[in-house]
Design an enzyme around this catalytic site. Sequence first.
Site, mmCIF file in Angstrom:
data_model
loop_
_atom_site.group_PDB
_atom_site.id
_atom_site.type_symbol
_atom_site.label_atom_id
_atom_site.label_comp_id
_atom_site.label_asym_id
_atom_site.label_seq_id
_atom_site.Cartn_x
_atom_site.Cartn_y
_atom_site.Cartn_z
ATOM 1 N N ARG A 19 0.664 -1.306 -0.041
ATOM 2 C CA ARG A 19 0.006 -0.059 -0.015
ATOM 3 C C ARG A 19 0.799 1.181 -0.059
ATOM 4 O O ARG A 19 0.709 2.089 -0.659
ATOM 5 C CB ARG A 19 -1.044 -0.177 1.161
ATOM 6 C CG ARG A 19 -1.999 -0.909 1.077
ATOM 7 C CD ARG A 19 -3.081 -1.031 2.231
ATOM 8 N NE ARG A 19 -2.004 -1.533 3.257
ATOM 9 C CZ ARG A 19 -2.377 -1.312 4.468
ATOM 10 N NH1 ARG A 19 -3.657 -0.874 4.955
ATOM 11 N NH2 ARG A 19 -1.678 -1.723 5.693
ATOM 12 N N ASN A 37 -6.038 -2.950 1.807
ATOM 13 C CA ASN A 37 -6.184 -4.332 1.776
ATOM 14 C C ASN A 37 -7.578 -4.892 1.774
ATOM 15 O O ASN A 37 -8.586 -4.225 2.401
ATOM 16 C CB ASN A 37 -5.432 -4.809 3.094
ATOM 17 C CG ASN A 37 -4.130 -4.876 2.991
ATOM 18 O OD1 ASN A 37 -3.295 -4.444 1.826
ATOM 19 N ND2 ASN A 37 -3.186 -4.535 4.035
#
Length: 91
Positions: A19, A37
Amino acid sequence: MDACVKLTIRGRVQGVGFRWFAQREAERLGITGYVKNLPNGDVEIEAEGEGEAVREFVQRVQKGPPFSRVTEVIREPKEFRGQYNSFEVRF
């Protein structure tokens, strides 16, 4: 021409800084949107920006950061709406 794409990234993409990698690359390319996620272990990204920058961003996240292993990228083209002001990591 502006573009928007939703990506589902599969493989070893959680717990490896994916990320943060996506956020850094998006900021370098002037991409807005988000990365998060998913409960099943995938990562979801929605990216908006200039068409060539979006294509470059997709190429970079297909490779991912050093400890990731991307096995599949599912692309879903979306209509550009200019709805994001920045690129954020969502939890």
